[in-house]
Design a protein around this motif. Sequence first.
Motif, PDB file in Angstrom:
ATOM      1  N   PRO A 198       0.822  -1.219   0.000  1.00 21.24           N
ATOM      2  CA  PRO A 198       0.000   0.000   0.000  1.00 21.24           C
ATOM      3  C   PRO A 198       0.855   1.269   0.000  1.00 21.24           C
ATOM      4  O   PRO A 198       1.800   1.396   0.776  1.00 21.24           O
ATOM      5  CB  PRO A 198      -0.805  -0.124   1.298  1.00 21.24           C
ATOM      6  N   GLY A 199       0.532   2.194  -0.892  1.00 21.13           N
ATOM      7  CA  GLY A 199       1.225   3.474  -0.950  1.00 21.13           C
ATOM      8  C   GLY A 199       2.604   3.451  -1.563  1.00 21.13           C
ATOM      9  O   GLY A 199       3.294   4.478  -1.585  1.00 21.13           O
ATOM     10  N   SER A 200       3.012   2.297  -2.097  1.00 15.90           N
ATOM     11  CA  SER A 200       4.383   2.193  -2.621  1.00 15.90           C
ATOM     12  C   SER A 200       4.496   2.498  -4.107  1.00 15.90           C
ATOM     13  O   SER A 200       5.589   2.671  -4.633  1.00 15.90           O
ATOM     14  CB  SER A 200       4.939   0.780  -2.374  1.00 15.90           C
ATOM     15  N   PHE A 201       3.357   2.586  -4.814  1.00 16.42           N
ATOM     16  CA  PHE A 201       3.413   2.683  -6.269  1.00 16.42           C
ATOM     17  C   PHE A 201       3.578   4.113  -6.753  1.00 16.42           C
ATOM     18  O   PHE A 201       2.870   5.029  -6.329  1.00 16.42           O
ATOM     19  CB  PHE A 201       2.139   2.095  -6.883  1.00 16.42           C
ATOM     20  N   THR A 202       4.548   4.292  -7.657  1.00 16.57           N
ATOM     21  CA  THR A 202       4.762   5.568  -8.340  1.00 16.57           C
ATOM     22  C   THR A 202       4.678   5.309  -9.840  1.00 16.57           C
ATOM     23  O   THR A 202       5.468   4.525 -10.389  1.00 16.57           O
ATOM     24  CB  THR A 202       6.136   6.175  -8.004  1.00 16.57           C
ATOM     25  N   GLU A 203       3.737   5.964 -10.509  1.00 21.19           N
ATOM     26  CA  GLU A 203       3.494   5.680 -11.921  1.00 21.19           C
ATOM     27  C   GLU A 203       4.503   6.378 -12.827  1.00 21.19           C
ATOM     28  O   GLU A 203       4.938   7.499 -12.557  1.00 21.19           O
ATOM     29  CB  GLU A 203       2.076   6.101 -12.304  1.00 21.19           C
ATOM     30  N   PHE A 204       4.856   5.698 -13.935  1.00 23.96           N
ATOM     31  CA  PHE A 204       5.698   6.267 -14.982  1.00 23.96           C
ATOM     32  C   PHE A 204       4.810   6.711 -16.152  1.00 23.96           C
ATOM     33  O   PHE A 204       3.792   6.080 -16.447  1.00 23.96           O
ATOM     34  CB  PHE A 204       6.705   5.245 -15.517  1.00 23.96           C
ATOM     35  N   ASP A 205       5.222   7.759 -16.846  1.00 23.20           N
ATOM     36  CA  ASP A 205       4.607   8.155 -18.123  1.00 23.20           C
ATOM     37  C   ASP A 205       3.075   8.189 -18.050  1.00 23.20           C
ATOM     38  O   ASP A 205       2.375   7.721 -18.952  1.00 23.20           O
ATOM     39  CB  ASP A 205       5.039   7.192 -19.240  1.00 23.20           C
ATOM     40  N   GLY A 219       5.174   1.519 -13.622  1.00 24.54           N
ATOM     41  CA  GLY A 219       5.694   2.290 -12.502  1.00 24.54           C
ATOM     42  C   GLY A 219       6.561   1.456 -11.580  1.00 24.54           C
ATOM     43  O   GLY A 219       6.863   0.291 -11.874  1.00 24.54           O
ATOM     44  N   GLN A 220       6.944   2.060 -10.456  1.00 25.73           N
ATOM     45  CA  GLN A 220       7.776   1.384  -9.460  1.00 25.73           C
ATOM     46  C   GLN A 220       6.996   1.241  -8.162  1.00 25.73           C
ATOM     47  O   GLN A 220       6.231   2.121  -7.773  1.00 25.73           O
ATOM     48  CB  GLN A 220       9.066   2.161  -9.185  1.00 25.73           C
ATOM     49  N   GLY A 221       7.186   0.111  -7.507  1.00 23.95           N
ATOM     50  CA  GLY A 221       6.555  -0.138  -6.219  1.00 23.95           C
ATOM     51  C   GLY A 221       7.354  -1.179  -5.461  1.00 23.95           C
ATOM     52  O   GLY A 221       8.542  -1.387  -5.735  1.00 23.95           O
ATOM     53  N   SER A 222       6.704  -1.831  -4.517  1.00 22.53           N
ATOM     54  CA  SER A 222       7.389  -2.871  -3.754  1.00 22.53           C
ATOM     55  C   SER A 222       6.405  -3.969  -3.385  1.00 22.53           C
ATOM     56  O   SER A 222       5.193  -3.750  -3.294  1.00 22.53           O
ATOM     57  CB  SER A 222       8.025  -2.287  -2.490  1.00 22.53           C
ATOM     58  N   ILE A 223       6.938  -5.163  -3.168  1.00 27.40           N
ATOM     59  CA  ILE A 223       6.158  -6.318  -2.720  1.00 27.40           C
ATOM     60  C   ILE A 223       6.837  -6.866  -1.471  1.00 27.40           C
ATOM     61  O   ILE A 223       7.977  -7.364  -1.541  1.00 27.40           O
ATOM     62  CB  ILE A 223       6.082  -7.408  -3.807  1.00 27.40           C
ATOM     63  N   PRO A 249      11.733  -3.941  -3.763  1.00 27.53           N
ATOM     64  CA  PRO A 249      11.441  -2.960  -4.827  1.00 27.53           C
ATOM     65  C   PRO A 249      11.353  -3.627  -6.199  1.00 27.53           C
ATOM     66  O   PRO A 249      12.155  -4.504  -6.526  1.00 27.53           O
ATOM     67  CB  PRO A 249      12.624  -1.997  -4.757  1.00 27.53           C
ATOM     68  N   VAL A 250      10.374  -3.214  -6.994  1.00 29.80           N
ATOM     69  CA  VAL A 250      10.165  -3.795  -8.324  1.00 29.80           C
ATOM     70  C   VAL A 250       9.687  -2.717  -9.287  1.00 29.80           C
ATOM     71  O   VAL A 250       9.134  -1.698  -8.886  1.00 29.80           O
ATOM     72  CB  VAL A 250       9.128  -4.942  -8.304  1.00 29.80           C
ATOM     73  N   ILE A 251       9.920  -2.974 -10.571  1.00 29.76           N
ATOM     74  CA  ILE A 251       9.300  -2.193 -11.637  1.00 29.76           C
ATOM     75  C   ILE A 251       8.195  -3.062 -12.220  1.00 29.76           C
ATOM     76  O   ILE A 251       8.398  -4.252 -12.481  1.00 29.76           O
ATOM     77  CB  ILE A 251      10.309  -1.820 -12.745  1.00 29.76           C
ATOM     78  N   VAL A 252       7.003  -2.484 -12.417  1.00 31.33           N
ATOM     79  CA  VAL A 252       5.886  -3.274 -12.915  1.00 31.33           C
ATOM     80  C   VAL A 252       5.251  -2.621 -14.134  1.00 31.33           C
ATOM     81  O   VAL A 252       5.288  -1.399 -14.311  1.00 31.33           O
ATOM     82  CB  VAL A 252       4.806  -3.488 -11.834  1.00 31.33           C
ATOM     83  N   ALA A 253       4.669  -3.472 -14.967  1.00 32.48           N
ATOM     84  CA  ALA A 253       3.809  -3.029 -16.066  1.00 32.48           C
ATOM     85  C   ALA A 253       2.561  -3.898 -15.993  1.00 32.48           C
ATOM     86  O   ALA A 253       2.660  -5.130 -15.991  1.00 32.48           O
ATOM     87  CB  ALA A 253       4.506  -3.197 -17.416  1.00 32.48           C
ATOM     88  N   VAL A 254       1.400  -3.259 -15.911  1.00 28.94           N
ATOM     89  CA  VAL A 254       0.141  -3.982 -15.737  1.00 28.94           C
ATOM     90  C   VAL A 254      -0.803  -3.618 -16.878  1.00 28.94           C
ATOM     91  O   VAL A 254      -1.211  -2.466 -17.010  1.00 28.94           O
ATOM     92  CB  VAL A 254      -0.517  -3.659 -14.383  1.00 28.94           C
ATOM     93  N   MET A 255      -1.154  -4.590 -17.689  1.00 30.23           N
ATOM     94  CA  MET A 255      -2.028  -4.338 -18.828  1.00 30.23           C
ATOM     95  C   MET A 255      -3.490  -4.336 -18.403  1.00 30.23           C
ATOM     96  O   MET A 255      -3.863  -4.960 -17.402  1.00 30.23           O
ATOM     97  CB  MET A 255      -1.778  -5.368 -19.934  1.00 30.23           C
ATOM     98  N   LYS A 287      18.708  -1.436 -11.683  1.00 27.79           N
ATOM     99  CA  LYS A 287      19.042  -2.783 -11.216  1.00 27.79           C
ATOM    100  C   LYS A 287      17.928  -3.343 -10.326  1.00 27.79           C
ATOM    101  O   LYS A 287      18.167  -3.831  -9.208  1.00 27.79           O
ATOM    102  CB  LYS A 287      20.381  -2.777 -10.477  1.00 27.79           C
ATOM    103  N   LEU A 288      16.713  -3.269 -10.854  1.00 28.30           N
ATOM    104  CA  LEU A 288      15.544  -3.788 -10.157  1.00 28.30           C
ATOM    105  C   LEU A 288      14.875  -4.866 -11.013  1.00 28.30           C
ATOM    106  O   LEU A 288      14.987  -4.841 -12.246  1.00 28.30           O
ATOM    107  CB  LEU A 288      14.543  -2.664  -9.879  1.00 28.30           C
ATOM    108  N   PRO A 289      14.177  -5.806 -10.388  1.00 27.24           N
ATOM    109  CA  PRO A 289      13.460  -6.824 -11.161  1.00 27.24           C
ATOM    110  C   PRO A 289      12.263  -6.223 -11.877  1.00 27.24           C
ATOM    111  O   PRO A 289      11.691  -5.223 -11.436  1.00 27.24           O
ATOM    112  CB  PRO A 289      13.022  -7.838 -10.100  1.00 27.24           C
ATOM    113  N   MET A 290      11.875  -6.856 -12.975  1.00 28.00           N
ATOM    114  CA  MET A 290      10.749  -6.409 -13.796  1.00 28.00           C
ATOM    115  C   MET A 290       9.637  -7.441 -13.733  1.00 28.00           C
ATOM    116  O   MET A 290       9.875  -8.638 -13.908  1.00 28.00           O
ATOM    117  CB  MET A 290      11.207  -6.239 -15.251  1.00 28.00           C
ATOM    118  N   ILE A 291       8.412  -6.991 -13.461  1.00 27.72           N
ATOM    119  CA  ILE A 291       7.241  -7.868 -13.477  1.00 27.72           C
ATOM    120  C   ILE A 291       6.216  -7.277 -14.439  1.00 27.72           C
ATOM    121  O   ILE A 291       5.845  -6.114 -14.318  1.00 27.72           O
ATOM    122  CB  ILE A 291       6.604  -8.024 -12.081  1.00 27.72           C
ATOM    123  N   ILE A 292       5.764  -8.079 -15.400  1.00 25.34           N
ATOM    124  CA  ILE A 292       4.732  -7.641 -16.336  1.00 25.34           C
ATOM    125  C   ILE A 292       3.517  -8.548 -16.191  1.00 25.34           C
ATOM    126  O   ILE A 292       3.627  -9.773 -16.300  1.00 25.34           O
ATOM    127  CB  ILE A 292       5.222  -7.662 -17.789  1.00 25.34           C
TER     128      ILE A 292
END
Length: 297
Positions: free
Chosen positions: A84-91, A125-129, A133-139, A167-172
């Motif tokens: 909760p509250g960890s997500f920062t959106e890109f673009d 965007g970037q968040g955490s689980i 810390p992770v970078i995510v893309a959610v369709m 140097k962070l993992p990517m989750i799509i």
Amino acid sequence: MFKDLFQKKRKYATVPSQRLEQPSTPAEGERPKREIPEGLMSKCPKCGSIQYSKELEKNLKVCTACGHHLRLNAPERIAITLDPGSFTEFDAEMTSVDPLEFPGYSTKLEQQRLKSGQLDAVITGQGSIDGHPVIVAVMNFEFFTGSMGSVVGEKITRAVEEATERKLPMIIFSTSGGARMQESILSLMQMAKTSAALARLGESGGLYISVITDPTTGGVSASFATLGDINIAEPGAVFGFAGRIVIEQTIRQKLPDDFQTAEFNLQHGQLDLVVHRKEMRSMLSKILELHDVKGGF
């Protein structure tokens, strides 16, 4: 008779449903009509069971009767996956245009934005689980059936490049009807662009986890959705390149009933894991911990 078929849909459902006109005062022994607000109840598309929408949401939109995983939109997926509250959106302001002046495309884009509440078919965007810390893309299948146009490809590519640089993992999380035909070759080019970005992430030692949800087809399944270091799918998720009907017409054979489901693909070596939605967050956390992502690559 035909006039009744085109009447505007009412905002309330009547229980019990009766076609005969009822008197203003119910006769003795008759049950009075009850008005139920629209959206109060939801019907499972697989088993047909009716359940309270709020209860379904509490169960992460998994049918309590048969376990069917209903579709989540991108904001819902982010909310149940990231801290909760960890997500920062890109673009966030990047939007599609009509580069080929395809007839009616601009109008459809505006309609899709109003319908879905999103500017395009992916949120990055970037968040955490669990602190990882992770970078995510959610369709988002609600926007143009999650089709991949120039904006989807560009946003995912930029997110992967951020993962490589930081140097962070990517989750799509993938869900898509394929490449967006209104952008023609520009849409197809996104397959190569996203795949090349993921290749650079892999060469740098980065981790890419692909989570496939229902449905994922066409150019998305033929590119980044199946390129993960670890490929995961939700139960019952259908994914593959061409659709079932097209394949059956091409090979002139009847395909198995479970063809292209997550379970079928797992059995035939196309997946590493099939993970229930309720266990997805904890599974991702375990994978991230296993790869010690807190310390970088």
